[in-house]
Motif scaffolding. Sequence first.
Motif, PDB file in Angstrom:
ATOM      1  N   TRP A  53       3.191   2.477  -7.424  1.00 52.75           N
ATOM      2  CA  TRP A  53       4.061   1.310  -7.684  1.00 52.75           C
ATOM      3  C   TRP A  53       3.441   0.413  -8.751  1.00 52.75           C
ATOM      4  CZ3 TRP A  53       3.144  -3.990  -6.560  1.00 52.75           C
ATOM      5  CH2 TRP A  53       4.249  -4.825  -6.679  1.00 52.75           C
ATOM      6  N   GLN A  54       2.150   0.194  -8.643  1.00 52.61           N
ATOM      7  CA  GLN A  54       1.489  -0.616  -9.660  1.00 52.61           C
ATOM      8  C   GLN A  54       1.509   0.083 -11.014  1.00 52.61           C
ATOM      9  OE1 GLN A  54      -1.688  -0.224 -11.488  1.00 52.61           O
ATOM     10  NE2 GLN A  54      -0.900  -2.026 -12.536  1.00 52.61           N
ATOM     11  N   MET A  55       1.189   1.357 -11.017  1.00 50.87           N
ATOM     12  CA  MET A  55       1.099   2.080 -12.278  1.00 50.87           C
ATOM     13  C   MET A  55       2.450   2.185 -12.984  1.00 50.87           C
ATOM     14  SD  MET A  55      -2.079   2.952 -12.691  1.00 50.87           S
ATOM     15  CE  MET A  55      -1.854   4.153 -14.005  1.00 50.87           C
ATOM     16  N   ALA A  56       3.511   2.409 -12.213  1.00 50.39           N
ATOM     17  CA  ALA A  56       4.826   2.635 -12.808  1.00 50.39           C
ATOM     18  C   ALA A  56       5.646   1.369 -12.964  1.00 50.39           C
ATOM     19  CB  ALA A  56       5.613   3.639 -11.952  1.00 50.39           C
ATOM     20  N   GLY A  57       5.349   0.341 -12.170  1.00 49.88           N
ATOM     21  CA  GLY A  57       6.180  -0.854 -12.173  1.00 49.88           C
ATOM     22  C   GLY A  57       5.441  -2.122 -12.531  1.00 49.88           C
ATOM     23  N   LEU A  58       4.559  -2.560 -11.650  1.00 52.30           N
ATOM     24  CA  LEU A  58       3.945  -3.875 -11.820  1.00 52.30           C
ATOM     25  C   LEU A  58       3.214  -4.005 -13.156  1.00 52.30           C
ATOM     26  CD1 LEU A  58       3.457  -6.578 -10.262  1.00 52.30           C
ATOM     27  CD2 LEU A  58       1.227  -5.628  -9.619  1.00 52.30           C
ATOM     28  N   GLY A  59       2.372  -3.031 -13.496  1.00 52.62           N
ATOM     29  CA  GLY A  59       1.619  -3.121 -14.745  1.00 52.62           C
ATOM     30  C   GLY A  59       2.497  -3.061 -15.982  1.00 52.62           C
ATOM     31  N   PRO A  60       3.298  -2.008 -16.140  1.00 57.15           N
ATOM     32  CA  PRO A  60       4.136  -1.921 -17.349  1.00 57.15           C
ATOM     33  C   PRO A  60       5.123  -3.076 -17.512  1.00 57.15           C
ATOM     34  CG  PRO A  60       3.947   0.219 -16.306  1.00 57.15           C
ATOM     35  CD  PRO A  60       3.318  -0.758 -15.362  1.00 57.15           C
ATOM     36  N   MET A  61       5.751  -3.495 -16.415  1.00 51.60           N
ATOM     37  CA  MET A  61       6.746  -4.569 -16.547  1.00 51.60           C
ATOM     38  C   MET A  61       6.089  -5.916 -16.840  1.00 51.60           C
ATOM     39  SD  MET A  61       9.680  -3.176 -16.412  1.00 51.60           S
ATOM     40  CE  MET A  61       8.875  -1.823 -17.310  1.00 51.60           C
ATOM     41  N   LEU A  89       9.420  -7.908  -8.927  1.00 48.32           N
ATOM     42  CA  LEU A  89       8.241  -7.189  -8.473  1.00 48.32           C
ATOM     43  C   LEU A  89       7.327  -8.091  -7.640  1.00 48.32           C
ATOM     44  CD1 LEU A  89       7.664  -5.199 -11.740  1.00 48.32           C
ATOM     45  CD2 LEU A  89       8.155  -4.168  -9.519  1.00 48.32           C
ATOM     46  N   TYR A  90       7.181  -9.335  -8.045  1.00 50.49           N
ATOM     47  CA  TYR A  90       6.434 -10.278  -7.216  1.00 50.49           C
ATOM     48  C   TYR A  90       7.092 -10.409  -5.850  1.00 50.49           C
ATOM     49  CZ  TYR A  90       2.846 -12.302 -10.296  1.00 50.49           C
ATOM     50  OH  TYR A  90       1.730 -12.518 -11.055  1.00 50.49           O
ATOM     51  N   GLY A  91       8.423 -10.389  -5.829  1.00 53.08           N
ATOM     52  CA  GLY A  91       9.136 -10.470  -4.565  1.00 53.08           C
ATOM     53  C   GLY A  91       8.882  -9.268  -3.680  1.00 53.08           C
ATOM     54  N   VAL A  92       8.786  -8.089  -4.282  1.00 51.78           N
ATOM     55  CA  VAL A  92       8.456  -6.880  -3.520  1.00 51.78           C
ATOM     56  C   VAL A  92       7.081  -7.031  -2.873  1.00 51.78           C
ATOM     57  CG1 VAL A  92       7.947  -4.408  -3.695  1.00 51.78           C
ATOM     58  CG2 VAL A  92       9.916  -5.371  -4.923  1.00 51.78           C
TER      59      VAL A  92
END
Length: 237
Positions: free
Chosen positions: A103-111, A140-143
């Motif tokens: 999740w971090q690699m695909a979402g949090l970091g890139p976004m 993403l912060y909400g997730v």
Amino acid sequence: MIELHYAPTPNGWKISIMLEECGLPYKMVPMQLGRGDQLKPEFLALSPNGRMPAIVDHAPADGGAPLSMFESGAILIYLAEKSGKFMPGATRPRFEVMQWLMWQMAGLGPMLGQNGHFLLYAPEKIPYAIERYTREAKRLYGVLETRLADRDHIAGDYSIADMACFPWIMTHKAQGLSLDDYPNVKRWYALLRARPKLQAGLALGKEDRKPMDEQARKLLFGVDGPAHADAQGAQQQ
């Protein structure tokens, strides 16, 4: 001995934190991203994508030749398996950690990288891009806020999932976000920030952080080709 090719950015901090936390001996090879160290042939031989961090393990478990590795998520998994720390062995908790790492690699970091780029570095302020990535950053912060509602760490005990996410949450002010709006994330953030070895990882190479000058900006954002640091900039490295 682990050789760490590194600059003090969120993706670099993931690995410096892990190395401090798991206690494996390592040596830092400092990189100046604004001067193009990530484009040099010797580094591209370790990291074909032209991104740091990268490691070279001079004592791999199979006893063979030195083993090089790129991609921060893969490096975290490798170090967890090598050290036997911060990654559960049982199937269910192991894949709980793995899911949140991905999740971090695909979402949090890139976004967050894109959000930071359009807020801070883009030569033209594009309202659509700023709105899009700010909205996704908040989602993403909400997730993460929901995930941390009933737990101290992201996936079971403190793990590489926490180490992967923490450096990106460190950028919340630059992202135009306040942790006051995410009390569970704020509690988690303070808990991790108090860890001495995490602090030691963050301090690695601190003296090498420099303001971005025009040469660095041109290199990081204006170079074509597969091996350059893309529009997410030095933060995404």
